[in-house]
Design a protein around this motif. Structure first.
Motif, PDB file in Angstrom:
ATOM      1  N   LEU A 195       0.847  -1.190   0.000  1.00 52.50           N
ATOM      2  CA  LEU A 195       0.000   0.000   0.000  1.00 52.50           C
ATOM      3  C   LEU A 195       0.883   1.241   0.000  1.00 52.50           C
ATOM      4  O   LEU A 195       1.730   1.406   0.883  1.00 52.50           O
ATOM      5  CB  LEU A 195      -0.907   0.018   1.234  1.00 52.50           C
ATOM      6  CG  LEU A 195      -1.610   1.349   1.553  1.00 52.50           C
ATOM      7  CD1 LEU A 195      -2.510   1.792   0.403  1.00 52.50           C
ATOM      8  CD2 LEU A 195      -2.393   1.243   2.858  1.00 52.50           C
ATOM      9  N   SER A 228       0.715   5.206   0.414  1.00 52.88           N
ATOM     10  CA  SER A 228      -0.178   6.222   0.950  1.00 52.88           C
ATOM     11  C   SER A 228       0.375   7.610   0.631  1.00 52.88           C
ATOM     12  O   SER A 228       1.374   8.043   1.207  1.00 52.88           O
ATOM     13  CB  SER A 228      -0.316   6.044   2.466  1.00 52.88           C
ATOM     14  OG  SER A 228      -1.361   6.835   2.966  1.00 52.88           O
ATOM     15  N   GLN A 278      -5.838   8.349   6.290  1.00 53.25           N
ATOM     16  CA  GLN A 278      -4.668   7.503   6.026  1.00 53.25           C
ATOM     17  C   GLN A 278      -4.503   6.433   7.094  1.00 53.25           C
ATOM     18  O   GLN A 278      -4.187   5.277   6.774  1.00 53.25           O
ATOM     19  CB  GLN A 278      -3.403   8.371   5.940  1.00 53.25           C
ATOM     20  CG  GLN A 278      -3.428   9.342   4.777  1.00 53.25           C
ATOM     21  CD  GLN A 278      -2.052   9.838   4.426  1.00 53.25           C
ATOM     22  OE1 GLN A 278      -1.334   9.207   3.661  1.00 53.25           O
ATOM     23  NE2 GLN A 278      -1.669  10.981   4.967  1.00 53.25           N
ATOM     24  N   ALA A 332      -4.737   2.442   6.476  1.00 51.58           N
ATOM     25  CA  ALA A 332      -3.599   1.593   6.838  1.00 51.58           C
ATOM     26  C   ALA A 332      -4.028   0.477   7.783  1.00 51.58           C
ATOM     27  O   ALA A 332      -3.584  -0.674   7.648  1.00 51.58           O
ATOM     28  CB  ALA A 332      -2.510   2.443   7.485  1.00 51.58           C
ATOM     29  N   ALA A 339      -5.731  -2.138   5.819  1.00 56.35           N
ATOM     30  CA  ALA A 339      -4.735  -2.864   5.025  1.00 56.35           C
ATOM     31  C   ALA A 339      -4.003  -3.895   5.876  1.00 56.35           C
ATOM     32  O   ALA A 339      -3.778  -5.040   5.446  1.00 56.35           O
ATOM     33  CB  ALA A 339      -3.741  -1.883   4.411  1.00 56.35           C
ATOM     34  N   LYS A 340      -3.628  -3.505   7.083  1.00 55.74           N
ATOM     35  CA  LYS A 340      -2.940  -4.442   7.988  1.00 55.74           C
ATOM     36  C   LYS A 340      -3.857  -5.615   8.333  1.00 55.74           C
ATOM     37  O   LYS A 340      -3.427  -6.785   8.318  1.00 55.74           O
ATOM     38  CB  LYS A 340      -2.521  -3.703   9.263  1.00 55.74           C
ATOM     39  CG  LYS A 340      -1.919  -4.602  10.344  1.00 55.74           C
ATOM     40  CD  LYS A 340      -0.635  -5.274   9.879  1.00 55.74           C
ATOM     41  CE  LYS A 340       0.148  -5.891  11.036  1.00 55.74           C
ATOM     42  NZ  LYS A 340      -0.624  -6.817  11.867  1.00 55.74           N
ATOM     43  N   TYR A 355       3.791  -1.362   3.816  1.00 60.02           N
ATOM     44  CA  TYR A 355       3.116  -0.070   3.830  1.00 60.02           C
ATOM     45  C   TYR A 355       4.146   1.026   3.569  1.00 60.02           C
ATOM     46  O   TYR A 355       5.190   1.077   4.235  1.00 60.02           O
ATOM     47  CB  TYR A 355       2.442   0.145   5.178  1.00 60.02           C
ATOM     48  CG  TYR A 355       1.760   1.487   5.332  1.00 60.02           C
ATOM     49  CD1 TYR A 355       0.741   1.876   4.474  1.00 60.02           C
ATOM     50  CD2 TYR A 355       2.120   2.353   6.358  1.00 60.02           C
ATOM     51  CE1 TYR A 355       0.107   3.106   4.629  1.00 60.02           C
ATOM     52  CE2 TYR A 355       1.480   3.574   6.529  1.00 60.02           C
ATOM     53  CZ  TYR A 355       0.485   3.945   5.650  1.00 60.02           C
ATOM     54  OH  TYR A 355      -0.141   5.155   5.805  1.00 60.02           O
ATOM     55  N   VAL A 374       0.945   4.705  12.602  1.00 59.97           N
ATOM     56  CA  VAL A 374       1.060   3.608  11.631  1.00 59.97           C
ATOM     57  C   VAL A 374       2.194   2.655  12.005  1.00 59.97           C
ATOM     58  O   VAL A 374       2.109   1.451  11.748  1.00 59.97           O
ATOM     59  CB  VAL A 374       1.216   4.119  10.179  1.00 59.97           C
ATOM     60  CG1 VAL A 374      -0.036   4.855   9.734  1.00 59.97           C
ATOM     61  CG2 VAL A 374       2.448   4.985  10.005  1.00 59.97           C
ATOM     62  N   PHE A 408       3.130  -3.396  10.739  1.00 58.08           N
ATOM     63  CA  PHE A 408       3.200  -4.049   9.439  1.00 58.08           C
ATOM     64  C   PHE A 408       4.471  -4.888   9.374  1.00 58.08           C
ATOM     65  O   PHE A 408       5.494  -4.520   9.972  1.00 58.08           O
ATOM     66  CB  PHE A 408       3.257  -3.003   8.319  1.00 58.08           C
ATOM     67  CG  PHE A 408       1.924  -2.454   7.907  1.00 58.08           C
ATOM     68  CD1 PHE A 408       1.198  -3.045   6.872  1.00 58.08           C
ATOM     69  CD2 PHE A 408       1.397  -1.344   8.534  1.00 58.08           C
ATOM     70  CE1 PHE A 408      -0.029  -2.535   6.484  1.00 58.08           C
ATOM     71  CE2 PHE A 408       0.171  -0.823   8.151  1.00 58.08           C
ATOM     72  CZ  PHE A 408      -0.552  -1.419   7.123  1.00 58.08           C
ATOM     73  N   ILE A 442       7.463  -1.646   6.728  1.00 58.03           N
ATOM     74  CA  ILE A 442       6.930  -0.290   6.635  1.00 58.03           C
ATOM     75  C   ILE A 442       8.057   0.662   6.234  1.00 58.03           C
ATOM     76  O   ILE A 442       9.181   0.549   6.733  1.00 58.03           O
ATOM     77  CB  ILE A 442       6.282   0.154   7.964  1.00 58.03           C
ATOM     78  CG1 ILE A 442       5.599   1.518   7.803  1.00 58.03           C
ATOM     79  CG2 ILE A 442       7.273   0.156   9.100  1.00 58.03           C
ATOM     80  CD1 ILE A 442       4.701   1.886   8.980  1.00 58.03           C
TER      81      ILE A 442
END
Length: 212
Positions: free
Chosen positions: A66, A68, A91, A95, A98-99, A106, A133, A138, A141
């Motif tokens: 992803l 961003s 955002q 995120a 997505a996780k 990410y 984030v 993730f 990242i």
């Protein structure tokens, strides 16, 4: 790889999307946008969404990486509350989804000034998003903290003045470490970070190296 992009209509997002579509390492590119776009490509899927209604589109956030790229200015947003919603809330929620959906990598565009404890609202905002984030854990990242960006057809007056000053100073051999970065180069660096597994906080020096 299958890539997802939010902020695909912005200065960096446009270049990033185009480069992803032309890159052999990416077999599919899905962009999530707020308004329909007149664009088509064999590898491209366009999802028109309401960022305030994640229950409608959360299941569509599927892929390997992803990117961003969302971002706005206080002038464009109209208020600090709206800027916070776009630059942080949208955002972060995307995120998080997505996780939860198993996306492995990410990639976020932050700011060189990002610091949750900073005095200015913008630096605080970017720093808080970075921290939030990172806490999602993730598997991979990459948080990009670029210098001043050179945006095509920008209407950001202060940014244009700073760009002109720095470019003039650079020609004189001054402030070389702060030279403005074209958005095309930032897009190059973001893609190369994924290819090369460059993770963590990516500062301006590392960005220039990745952009080569």
């Amino acid at each position: 790889m299958k890539a997802i992009v939010i902020g695909a209509t912005g200065a960096t997002g446009k270049h990033l999307t185009e480069q992803l579509l032309n890159h052999p390492a990416f077999s599919q590119v899905t962009i999530f946008v707020r308004k329909p776009l007149d664009i088509s490509h064999a590898k491209l899927t366009v999802k028109v969404i309401d960022f305030d209604a994640p229950e409608v589109w959360a299941q569509d956030v599927q892929g390997d990486v992803l990117f961003s790229c969302l971002g706005t200015t206080l002038k464009q947003a109209g208020s600090k509350e709206n800027q916070y919603k776009i630059d942080h809330t949208y955002q972060y929620h995307f995120a998080k989804i997505a996780k939860e959906n198993g996306i492995q990598h990410y990639v976020l565009i932050s700011s060189e000034m990002a610091n949750a404890d900073a005095f200015t609202f913008y630096a605080q905002l970017k720093g808080k998003l970075d921290n939030d984030v990172l806490a999602l854990n993730f598997p991979k990242i990459s948080i990009f903290r670029p210098p001043l960006l050179v945006r095509e057809n920008t209407d950001r007056f202060a940014e244009k003045m700073a760009e002109k000053f720095l470019m003039f100073a650079n020609q004189l051999g001054l402030f070389q470490s702060a030279r403005p970065l074209p958005t095309q180069k930032l897009a190059d660096a973001m893609i190369n970070a994924v290819i090369q597994n460059q993770t963590g906080i990516v500062n301006k020096q590392a960005i220039w190296e990745l952009a080569k």
